[in-house]
Write a protein that holds these residues in place. Structure first.
Motif, PDB file in Angstrom:
ATOM      1  N   ALA A 195     -10.447  24.176  27.398  1.00  0.00           N
ATOM      2  CA  ALA A 195     -11.297  23.594  26.364  1.00  0.00           C
ATOM      3  C   ALA A 195     -12.210  24.637  25.715  1.00  0.00           C
ATOM      4  N   TRP A 225     -10.637  17.612  22.372  1.00  0.00           N
ATOM      5  CA  TRP A 225      -9.976  17.963  23.630  1.00  0.00           C
ATOM      6  C   TRP A 225      -9.106  16.778  24.033  1.00  0.00           C
ATOM      7  N   LEU A 258      -6.778  17.683  28.963  1.00  0.00           N
ATOM      8  CA  LEU A 258      -7.935  17.976  29.806  1.00  0.00           C
ATOM      9  C   LEU A 258      -7.654  17.578  31.251  1.00  0.00           C
TER      10      LEU A 258
END
Length: 882
Positions: free
Chosen positions: A130, A146, A151
């Motif tokens: 990120a 993101w 993630l």
């Protein structure tokens, strides 16, 4: 991937377990790089705490500085748990107290600050892909930058590589976390906790050599350790090995976050950190006890239990060896003496013998998931026990290169130094260096050498850098980002790591007295001496032979200015020989540069030359165009600036950025014959922007502010966070207000809470906590008084001037102000109450005072025309116009 760095003991491991081994090696080496080789009782004692049992905790947050450093220090330093912090981002979207770097450059600084903090508190450091895009107000907005699945995938990867029993999420994943990135971190932590043990989740990770791993408990941190905490750990206890409490150690680490003004007092006395149980895979067997036992209550952390589950055919012998190993560690703890650490050497040697045989037994058995995990546990113990043995025996290994910057085709030499400062002789096996794949392999030396007590020996090895060697830019900057996600490197062992693996490593095989043969690896560094500060160490990097920089990097060019303008191309020689280069400045279509090319001659090792080019504008009108500088030497072209990040609290790092100049051409006017003083704060582009507009600008240092007559200035602009970084400004504030009363214009850019609290404005102002801000750079802007001089003269502004803004509208807006201020703009993020505190203006005496929280410091370096036009209006403003 540096295949030659792999210790012989672990060759053939699956790639993910190999990644763990390399991570352990890199972590142990990094802890000592800044201070060089060490050997003392303190280090032996801290290592011994980690050698028995298997306790692992992974803490997860969104940014540098989110972590509970006191809890990290207590677990890693006090309880000997293997502890790590996963920061989803590197903090690229924040502000910078110590320098001008923003974006990727700020991310490099904050990565270094996290590593400096980990060196203090003893934990490891991981990252996801990120990129911090700036403040967000909810998880949905964050996941727009993101993607949630990406993630969660990254967090699962770290769980599967680090293998924690405990996941400690800093955030809850709810709106009570505030920052949208905090909320996203809490959500990702919980989902990853559930998915890491599921083989159907992200199966491509398994194809890379990963193995599923199911953490046993998920906690959410409660920093104060209040009554709702399931577990409370005393962090204010004095640790005799550290000479301080874990909280004090943590505050030393916290203070490494200098770019975020995080300096903290090392307060003595009772302190607690707590955690609230969220999920328990052991069906409620947790306790509310204090100490690490509360975290791990009901979880079997013994090595014997891990050995029983491996399915090794000779399980009885394996358990016997594990017991012998644990007995050796226990005796080493009993024998450790502050003045005679060598007393711990014999039991450590016995422990290592048992450990080595246990490794051989496991490796000879039929491989399965349990054996792979247990083998990684044993390898980790072997690494830690080896370090403890060398420290107790007084044996230090150092690896030094004769320069810190290498260019393709270079030749250098590496010295491997072994100092036997102990009481027993040391017998050396192979001594050598390990180089990246593709570099020439150097034969080992040193076989059979014997070092008596209090003796030192060194071996010198040639290092030849291949012409194909690429610069040592951090892996996460080598490819273009995909939106706000970095690209992982092809080498899975580097994924989630803070940076690149060591370039050159020394390897030494030795035995102390009649003890077992051990192998130790240490990263090579360059050791220099600064006459003011003494010895220093820097990492080894491959750099281009030439660094090419364009100054400035952004140029605002009013359309009514047709005369040529000058820019400079600075060429720096990073090679160790003299050179000459031909420099050209490539112009876009319709533009012209004069002269066509220039030749520079450069002294070796940092010699610089700067040449001036004149740019002749095109008649094409408005818009942005790019110029590129190129230096050619020996048939090779160089078109990047090598930017070095060298701050005293972090390890030096470098990055490449294109030698590019962006010219932004647009209509803009300023009042004639302006002279402006500029009080630089923590770093912004305002001074350069005013020069681009044709304004005479003078930077104001302490001497000018304190004593010089300010009447020669029409306006004085305060850089961002100036009241936080310039004590001389605070002392001179009354002189500044008097300058305004006498007819001058003062423009104060964004400051933090110190600004209203200090009463520095001429009339009372207040900021909310947390401060009001507008994070959407495209948020609608309403003009409250379109005819006000700030909005109408000399440039008639419109909402078009707020198009193309980057990252955010602004921050640290006022939420209350005296009625003598006029608010000029209204804006808000979606769904929020409109705010009018982004730009306020007040007459004061014969002059005028302005406060603005608009993020001009981000817009000016991006060449946003509207920001320049607004700045031009602000410095052109006169009290007589109000």
């Amino acid at each position: 991937m540096q295949t030659l760095l792999i210790p012989r003991l672990v060759r053939g491991l699956p790639v993910l377990l190999l990644a763990l081994v390399l991570c352990l090696t890199a972590t142990s080496e990094a802890e000592a790089q800044s201070r060089g080789p060490i050997s003392d009782t303190h280090d032996v004692g801290l290592l011994l705490r980690q050698l028995d049992g298997e306790k692992r905790v992974l803490m997860i947050g969104a940014h540098p500085d989110d972590e509970d450093t006191a809890l990290l220090a207590a677990l890693a330093r006090g309880y000997g748990a293997q502890t790590a912090y996963l920061s989803l981002s590197r903090g690229e979207g924040g502000q910078n107290l110590i320098g001008p770097e923003l974006g990727e450059g700020l991310g490099i600084i904050r990565t270094g600050e996290l590593l400096a903090a980990r060196e203090v508190d003893g934990a490891r450091q991981y990252f996801s892909r990120a990129f911090d895009f700036g403040y967000s107000k909810n998880a949905e907005e964050t996941f727009g930058h993101w993607p949630e699945e990406a993630l969660v995938r990254d967090v699962v990867w770290v769980i599967r590589t680090f293998r924690p029993q405990i996941v400690a999420s800093i955030f809850s994943g709810t709106p009570q976390d505030g920052h949208g990135q905090h909320q996203a971190a809490g959500i990702a932590a919980r989902r990853a906790f559930e998915l890491a043990g599921d083989p159907s989740a992200f199966p491509d990770q398994l194809e890379l050599g990963a193995s599923v791993w199911s953490p046993q408990r998920l906690y959410r941190l409660d920093r104060r350790g209040g009554p709702s905490s399931t577990v409370r750990i005393e962090t204010g206890r004095l640790d005799p090995l550290l000479g301080a409490s874990y909280f004090q150690i943590a505050m030393e680490g916290r203070s490494q976050h200098r770019s975020q003004d995080m300096g903290a007092p090392q307060t003595p006395g009772p302190q607690q950190s707590g955690a609230i149980l969220v999920e328990d895979a052991l069906d409620g067997s947790s306790s509310r006890a204090g100490g690490s036992d509360g975290f791990f209550a009901g979880i079997d952390t013994t090595l014997a239990t891990a050995a029983r589950g491996t399915g090794v055919s000779e399980e009885a012998r394996l358990l016997e060896l594990v017991s012998e190993y644990r007995g050796g560690i226990a005796r080493a703890v009993e024998e450790l003496h502050p003045l005679e650490p060598a007393r711990s050497v014999p039991p450590l040697q016995a422990a290592l013998r048992s450990l080595s045989e246990a490794v051989a037994l496991v490796r000879a058995s039929t491989p399965n998931l349990a054996t792979e995990h247990f083998l990684a546990v044993l390898r980790e113990r072997e690494d830690l026990a080896t370090r403890a043995l060398l420290a107790a025996a007084g044996v230090t290994v150092d690896v030094r290169l004769d320069r810190d910057r290498l260019v393709a085709g270079d030749r250098a030499s590496a010295d491997v130094i072994v100092w036997n400062g102990g009481v027993e002789e040391v017998t050396l096996g192979a001594v050598g260096i390990r180089l990246p794949e593709g570099w020439s392999e150097i034969p080992d030396g040193g076989n059979g050498a014997v070092l008596p007590p209090n003796s030192i020996e060194s071996w010198t090895f040639p290092v030849e850098v291949p012409t194909s060697a690429t610069p040592s830019q951090p892996y996460f900057l080598r490819q273009e980002r995909s939106g706000d996600l970095y690209e992982w490197p092809a080498d899975p062992t580097a994924m989630a790591m803070p940076g690149n693996p060591a370039l050159v490593t020394g390897a030494v095989a030795l035995s102390v007295g009649d003890g077992p043969a051990i192998e130790f690896h240490r990263e090579a560094t360059y050791v220099g001496v600064d006459k003011a500060t003494g010895e220093f160490r820097t990492p080894i990097r491959v750099v281009p032979a030439l660094s090419v920089a364009l100054e400035p990097r952004v140029l605002a060019w009013p359309v009514d200015r047709s005369e040529p303008r000058s820019v400079n191309v600075r060429v720096r020689n990073l090679a160790n020989g003299e050179s000459s280069a031909e420099v050209t400045l490539l112009a876009p279509e319709g533009w012209e540069t004069r002269p066509d090319r220039q030749v520079v001659r450069l002294a070796p090792d940092g010699g610089e030359a700067s040449v001036e080019f004149r740019i002749v504008p095109s008649d094409a009108g408005r818009g942005s165009v790019s110029f590129h500088a190129v230096a050619t030497m020996n048939g090779r072209s160089f078109a990047d600036e090598v930017v070095f990040f060298e701050y005293p609290h972090i390890e030096p790092e470098m990055r490449l950025q294109a030698a590019e100049l962006v010219v932004s051409r647009f209509p803009v006017s300023v009042a004639p014959d302006l002279t402006v003083g500029y009080v630089m704060g923590s770093g912004d582009a305002g001074l350069q922007a005013l020069e681009d507009l044709g304004v005479r600008v003078e930077p104001l240092g302490p001497e000018v502010l304190s004593a010089t007559n300010l009447d020669r200035f029409d306006a004085i602009v305060l850089g961002i966070r100036a009241y936080e970084t310039r004590p001389d400004l605070i002392a001179a504030n009354e002189r500044l207000l008097e300058f305004a009363r006498q007819g001058g214009t003062v423009v104060a850019q964004y400051n933090k809470y110190e600004y209203p609290a200090g009463g520095f404005a001429p009339f009372p102002v207040e900021m909310a906590r947390p401060h009001d801000r507008v994070t959407n750079p495209d948020a609608e802007v309403t003009f409250l008084d379109p005819e006000h001089p700030v909005l109408s003269s000399p440039n008639a502004l419109s909402t078009a001037d707020f198009e193309g803004w980057v990252q955010e509208r602004g921050l640290y807006f006022l939420n209350e102000w005296d009625e003598r201020y006029d608010p000029l703009l209204e804006m808000a993020d979606p769904g929020e109450t409109p705010n009018r505190g982004s730009l306020v203006v007040a007459p004061i005496g014969e002059g005028v005072y302005v406060y603005t929280g608009l993020a001009l410091f981000r817009q000016l370096p991006a060449g946003v025309p509207g920001a320049y036009r607004l700045l031009a209006n602000l410095v052109s403003l006169r009290g007589s116009e109000l």
